[in-house]
Design a protein around this motif. Structure first.
Motif, PDB file in Angstrom:
ATOM      1  N   CYS A 159      -2.443   4.297   7.592  1.00 59.17           N
ATOM      2  CA  CYS A 159      -3.903   4.349   7.770  1.00 59.17           C
ATOM      3  C   CYS A 159      -4.504   2.949   7.863  1.00 59.17           C
ATOM      4  O   CYS A 159      -5.468   2.732   8.591  1.00 59.17           O
ATOM      5  N   ASN A 160      -3.949   2.016   7.109  1.00 60.14           N
ATOM      6  CA  ASN A 160      -4.505   0.671   7.033  1.00 60.14           C
ATOM      7  C   ASN A 160      -3.367  -0.338   6.898  1.00 60.14           C
ATOM      8  O   ASN A 160      -2.810  -0.495   5.813  1.00 60.14           O
ATOM      9  N   GLN A 161      -3.057  -1.026   7.969  1.00 58.18           N
ATOM     10  CA  GLN A 161      -1.943  -1.985   7.947  1.00 58.18           C
ATOM     11  C   GLN A 161      -2.183  -3.155   7.008  1.00 58.18           C
ATOM     12  O   GLN A 161      -1.265  -3.890   6.682  1.00 58.18           O
ATOM     13  N   TRP A 162      -3.423  -3.349   6.552  1.00 58.38           N
ATOM     14  CA  TRP A 162      -3.771  -4.441   5.645  1.00 58.38           C
ATOM     15  C   TRP A 162      -3.839  -3.987   4.189  1.00 58.38           C
ATOM     16  O   TRP A 162      -4.236  -4.755   3.314  1.00 58.38           O
ATOM     17  N   ALA A 163      -3.467  -2.766   3.906  1.00 58.75           N
ATOM     18  CA  ALA A 163      -3.629  -2.186   2.575  1.00 58.75           C
ATOM     19  C   ALA A 163      -2.828  -2.941   1.512  1.00 58.75           C
ATOM     20  O   ALA A 163      -1.756  -3.478   1.772  1.00 58.75           O
ATOM     21  N   ALA A 164      -3.379  -2.944   0.309  1.00 61.32           N
ATOM     22  CA  ALA A 164      -2.661  -3.431  -0.869  1.00 61.32           C
ATOM     23  C   ALA A 164      -2.072  -2.211  -1.548  1.00 61.32           C
ATOM     24  O   ALA A 164      -2.807  -1.308  -1.964  1.00 61.32           O
ATOM     25  N   VAL A 165      -0.737  -2.150  -1.623  1.00 63.26           N
ATOM     26  CA  VAL A 165      -0.075  -0.984  -2.192  1.00 63.26           C
ATOM     27  C   VAL A 165       0.906  -1.400  -3.275  1.00 63.26           C
ATOM     28  O   VAL A 165       1.605  -2.409  -3.147  1.00 63.26           O
ATOM     29  N   GLY A 166       0.946  -0.606  -4.327  1.00 65.52           N
ATOM     30  CA  GLY A 166       1.833  -0.889  -5.442  1.00 65.52           C
ATOM     31  C   GLY A 166       2.701   0.302  -5.779  1.00 65.52           C
ATOM     32  O   GLY A 166       2.208   1.416  -5.984  1.00 65.52           O
ATOM     33  N   LEU A 167       3.990   0.068  -5.804  1.00 67.07           N
ATOM     34  CA  LEU A 167       4.958   1.099  -6.153  1.00 67.07           C
ATOM     35  C   LEU A 167       5.166   1.070  -7.667  1.00 67.07           C
ATOM     36  O   LEU A 167       5.597   0.062  -8.214  1.00 67.07           O
ATOM     37  N   LEU A 168       4.829   2.163  -8.326  1.00 64.01           N
ATOM     38  CA  LEU A 168       5.011   2.276  -9.775  1.00 64.01           C
ATOM     39  C   LEU A 168       6.410   2.799 -10.066  1.00 64.01           C
ATOM     40  O   LEU A 168       6.855   3.762  -9.440  1.00 64.01           O
ATOM     41  N   ILE A 173       5.281  -4.318  -7.001  1.00 63.93           N
ATOM     42  CA  ILE A 173       5.925  -3.334  -7.864  1.00 63.93           C
ATOM     43  C   ILE A 173       5.268  -3.448  -9.229  1.00 63.93           C
ATOM     44  O   ILE A 173       5.022  -4.549  -9.729  1.00 63.93           O
ATOM     45  N   SER A 174       4.985  -2.331  -9.827  1.00 64.57           N
ATOM     46  CA  SER A 174       4.426  -2.308 -11.172  1.00 64.57           C
ATOM     47  C   SER A 174       5.370  -1.515 -12.068  1.00 64.57           C
ATOM     48  O   SER A 174       5.739  -0.386 -11.737  1.00 64.57           O
ATOM     49  N   VAL A 175       5.789  -2.125 -13.177  1.00 69.35           N
ATOM     50  CA  VAL A 175       6.780  -1.506 -14.055  1.00 69.35           C
ATOM     51  C   VAL A 175       6.313  -1.508 -15.498  1.00 69.35           C
ATOM     52  O   VAL A 175       5.481  -2.315 -15.904  1.00 69.35           O
ATOM     53  N   LYS A 176       6.899  -0.618 -16.255  1.00 68.93           N
ATOM     54  CA  LYS A 176       6.616  -0.512 -17.685  1.00 68.93           C
ATOM     55  C   LYS A 176       7.156  -1.754 -18.384  1.00 68.93           C
ATOM     56  O   LYS A 176       8.340  -2.070 -18.267  1.00 68.93           O
ATOM     57  N   TYR A 177       6.301  -2.464 -19.082  1.00 67.21           N
ATOM     58  CA  TYR A 177       6.690  -3.785 -19.578  1.00 67.21           C
ATOM     59  C   TYR A 177       7.791  -3.761 -20.621  1.00 67.21           C
ATOM     60  O   TYR A 177       8.651  -4.632 -20.633  1.00 67.21           O
ATOM     61  N   ASN A 178       7.815  -2.785 -21.504  1.00 69.18           N
ATOM     62  CA  ASN A 178       8.802  -2.839 -22.579  1.00 69.18           C
ATOM     63  C   ASN A 178      10.205  -2.449 -22.138  1.00 69.18           C
ATOM     64  O   ASN A 178      11.142  -2.549 -22.908  1.00 69.18           O
ATOM     65  N   ASP A 179      10.361  -2.033 -20.895  1.00 63.78           N
ATOM     66  CA  ASP A 179      11.695  -1.731 -20.365  1.00 63.78           C
ATOM     67  C   ASP A 179      12.182  -2.791 -19.382  1.00 63.78           C
ATOM     68  O   ASP A 179      13.283  -2.689 -18.865  1.00 63.78           O
ATOM     69  N   LEU A 180      11.357  -3.802 -19.103  1.00 60.89           N
ATOM     70  CA  LEU A 180      11.681  -4.805 -18.097  1.00 60.89           C
ATOM     71  C   LEU A 180      12.659  -5.836 -18.651  1.00 60.89           C
ATOM     72  O   LEU A 180      12.415  -6.439 -19.688  1.00 60.89           O
ATOM     73  N   THR A 181      13.771  -6.029 -17.936  1.00 61.03           N
ATOM     74  CA  THR A 181      14.777  -6.999 -18.377  1.00 61.03           C
ATOM     75  C   THR A 181      14.663  -8.284 -17.561  1.00 61.03           C
ATOM     76  O   THR A 181      14.057  -8.304 -16.489  1.00 61.03           O
ATOM     77  N   ALA A 182      15.283  -9.334 -18.052  1.00 59.33           N
ATOM     78  CA  ALA A 182      15.293 -10.609 -17.329  1.00 59.33           C
ATOM     79  C   ALA A 182      15.979 -10.446 -15.967  1.00 59.33           C
ATOM     80  O   ALA A 182      15.542 -11.023 -14.972  1.00 59.33           O
ATOM     81  N   ALA A 183      17.030  -9.646 -15.908  1.00 62.66           N
ATOM     82  CA  ALA A 183      17.745  -9.417 -14.644  1.00 62.66           C
ATOM     83  C   ALA A 183      16.841  -8.701 -13.631  1.00 62.66           C
ATOM     84  O   ALA A 183      16.865  -9.019 -12.441  1.00 62.66           O
ATOM     85  N   GLU A 184      16.034  -7.763 -14.107  1.00 61.71           N
ATOM     86  CA  GLU A 184      15.116  -7.051 -13.214  1.00 61.71           C
ATOM     87  C   GLU A 184      14.026  -7.987 -12.696  1.00 61.71           C
ATOM     88  O   GLU A 184      13.677  -7.947 -11.519  1.00 61.71           O
ATOM     89  N   ARG A 185      13.498  -8.840 -13.590  1.00 66.20           N
ATOM     90  CA  ARG A 185      12.508  -9.841 -13.162  1.00 66.20           C
ATOM     91  C   ARG A 185      13.090 -10.711 -12.060  1.00 66.20           C
ATOM     92  O   ARG A 185      12.462 -10.958 -11.035  1.00 66.20           O
TER      93      ARG A 185
END
Length: 130
Positions: free
Chosen positions: A42-51, A75-87
């Protein structure tokens, strides 16, 4: 965007934002890749975030599939499950990431200092962090 929304519903919602001149001011977030792809159509300029609950190679590939060189994808992720490798995986893939829902000052500062570009919080104010 709820994952249960149909493509017709996503298009209707986008049309409402367009009708009121808000389409360039909306950040679309969803766990549904299909719904985010619909927004980008719909909008090629859209700001989209995958949760997602974590960052995997599949998450990276899905987020990359949304990129068209004009839109902003994150990408938006749950902070308490985020590892250094994922970052590191996200940063090496040149994707912006953020964390949700963090309400602890020390954890927020640590994540921002580790590369998170945004946070979702229920209680913290920017002025109280630094």
């Amino acid at each position: 965007l709820k994952s249960t929304m149909t493509e017709t519903q996503v298009r209707q919602l986008y049309s409402i934002t367009q009708q009121y001149g808000m389409s360039s001011k909306v950040i679309w977030i969803s766990t549904s890749l299909a719904n985010l792809k619909c927004v980008v159509k719909c909008n090629q300029w859209a700001a989209v975030g995958l949760l997602d609950s974590c960052i995997t190679k599949n998450t990276i590939a899905n987020a990359k599939s949304l990129q068209n060189g004009k839109d902003m994808v994150f990408i938006s992720v749950k902070y308490n499950d985020l590892t250094a490798a994922e970052r590191a995986l996200c940063l090496r893939s040149n994707l912006t990431y953020g964390i949700w829902t963090v309400d602890e000052t020390a954890a927020t500062i640590r994540e921002i200092n580790s590369g998170a570009q945004f946070i979702t919080t229920n209680s913290l104010l920017w002025g109280n962090l630094y």
